[in-house]
Design a protein around this motif. Structure first.
Motif, mmCIF file in Angstrom:
data_model
loop_
_atom_site.group_PDB
_atom_site.id
_atom_site.type_symbol
_atom_site.label_atom_id
_atom_site.label_comp_id
_atom_site.label_asym_id
_atom_site.label_seq_id
_atom_site.Cartn_x
_atom_site.Cartn_y
_atom_site.Cartn_z
ATOM 1 N N ASN A 15 -12.324 -2.275 -8.617
ATOM 2 C CA ASN A 15 -11.197 -2.578 -7.732
ATOM 3 C C ASN A 15 -11.595 -3.760 -6.856
ATOM 4 O O ASN A 15 -12.661 -4.363 -7.037
ATOM 5 C CB ASN A 15 -10.820 -1.344 -6.886
ATOM 6 N N ARG A 210 -3.989 -1.447 -10.132
ATOM 7 C CA ARG A 210 -3.963 0.015 -10.169
ATOM 8 C C ARG A 210 -2.525 0.500 -10.211
ATOM 9 O O ARG A 210 -1.632 -0.050 -9.575
ATOM 10 C CB ARG A 210 -4.662 0.608 -8.936
ATOM 11 N N GLY A 237 -3.947 4.467 -13.614
ATOM 12 C CA GLY A 237 -3.945 5.154 -12.334
ATOM 13 C C GLY A 237 -3.034 6.357 -12.355
ATOM 14 O O GLY A 237 -2.387 6.664 -13.374
#
Length: 379
Positions: A15, A210, A237
């Motif tokens: 991320n 995500r 996600g």
């Protein structure tokens, strides 16, 4: 310089926080500095023991209920301080601090170490997106308590700086993010991939990131009936199944990394990021580096990244009619798309990770000097 990095998120999770820490570690290694990482462990046990020459110390953690990729550190607090004491850092870098970062901050405070806290995730705003808005004031109090203790606070965008100033956060400096203009490049556009994904549609409009509530990917539903357009959703996600039902004609690639991600990004015609809680927006820069124009809300990080009517469009947060209108404008005008994309690539070339990480090293040095002056004043 010896730098201890305490990060809320790390490999194998990929991320914005992890990516920034990885680039910093690479830069410190190239400079000949020494670094160490304290990070949550992972259920898979796939946390590497070393990254860019820096040892990685795993701390016991559990997955956040309903979102297991978010790790909450548990166990004895003394281990954080003992680990820092053994490493003897010159400065402690707190990456998106909240839970583990709070432990790191308290440990550094007890040891008399300078701290650089990098604000990157708007946790209080996320609470509202997950139906926990009543916790937002309490979460902002934690943010303030933590960042008031930091020697320096680094924030990723001017909008975020204004927001944090309104909450009383002191000692702030602007520190953006770099982009890998070699890995993300227009040359990776792949016509074969485009045909396989787009079918009989000529224009690919995509999102990369995500698939989580705070990203507001459901806003793409206003685009699903645009003529000659195939929606492409790259990522994974907790919202993936719901989005499959909402966007039945979209192409979902799942999580992509490395060359596959670069190919997908460069093969898009328009990049859309509808999330309104972005403190920066790294995927927007990666789209720009790939020569792809961006449509995003005029909020948070995108205000610093997207130049309206030059390399993309910004729309008022929540105005999804404007989102649709701006995407339709680029879909219907290939010359404008290409011109915006060329301007985007040119802008990205001025934001290399090397320059951004050198700025960070200067912030480290400033934090050490500020801390030393404060110590001398107390004496």
């Amino acid at each position: 310089m010896r730098v201890a990095i305490v990060t809320e998120s790390f490999l194998p999770q990929v991320n914005g926080v992890t990516n920034s820490v990885l680039r910093v570690l690479e830069h410190l290694e190239q400079r000949g500095d020494e670094a160490m990482v304290l990070a949550p462990d992972a259920d898979s046990g796939a946390v590497p023991p070393f990254v860019s020459g820096a040892p990685v110390v795993e701390l016991g953690s559990i997955g956040f209920p309903g979102y297991p990729d978010v790790r909450v550190v548990v166990g004895k607090k003394w281990r954080t301080e003992r680990t820092l004491a053994a490493f003897e850092p010159d400065v402690v870098h707190l990456a998106s601090p909240f839970i583990l970062g709070w432990r790191g901050m308290l440990a550094a405070e007890r040891m008399g170490l300078p701290t650089v806290a990098v604000y990157q995730t708007e946790v209080p705003g996320y609470a509202s997106r997950y139906g926990l808005g009543h916790f937002e004031p309490l979460l902002w109090k934690r943010v303030k308590d933590l960042h008031e203790k930091a020697t320096l606070n680094l924030v990723p965008s001017t909008a975020t700086m204004r927001q944090l100033a309104a909450h009383g956060i002191p000692n702030m400096r602007l520190w953006g993010r770099g982009v890998d203009t070699t890995s993300f490049h227009p040359r990776f556009r792949d016509e074969g991939w485009r045909r396989a994904v787009g079918g009989d549609k000529e224009v690919l409009v995509g999102y990369v990131g995500r698939l989580a509530a705070e990203k507001q990917v459901e806003a793409l539903s206003v685009l699903k009936d645009l003529p000659n357009v195939r929606l492409v959703v790259v990522g994974d996600g907790p919202e993936r199944e719901a989005l499959h039902h909402l966007l039945p004609t979209a192409h979902f690639t799942g999580l992509l990394r490395g060359q596959e991600l670069a190919r997908a990004m460069a093969s898009l015609d328009v990049f859309v990021h509808p999330g309104e809680l972005e403190t920066f927006g790294q995927t927007l820069q990666e789209a720009h580096a790939s020569g792809v124009p961006v449509v995003a809300p005029a909020a948070g990080g995108p205000l610093d990244i997207v130049r309206h009517s030059h390399d993309g469009w910004l729309y008022a947060p929540g105005d999804h009619k404007a989102l649709r209108r701006h995407v339709a404008d680029l879909v219907g005008d290939e010359r404008k798309r290409l011109a915006f994309g060329a301007a985007a690539r040119e802008r990205a070339e001025s934001r290399t990770w090397h320059d951004i990480c050198e700025e960070l090293v200067h912030h480290y040095e400033d934090a050490i000097r500020v801390h030393e002056r404060a110590g001398s004043a107390e004496v």
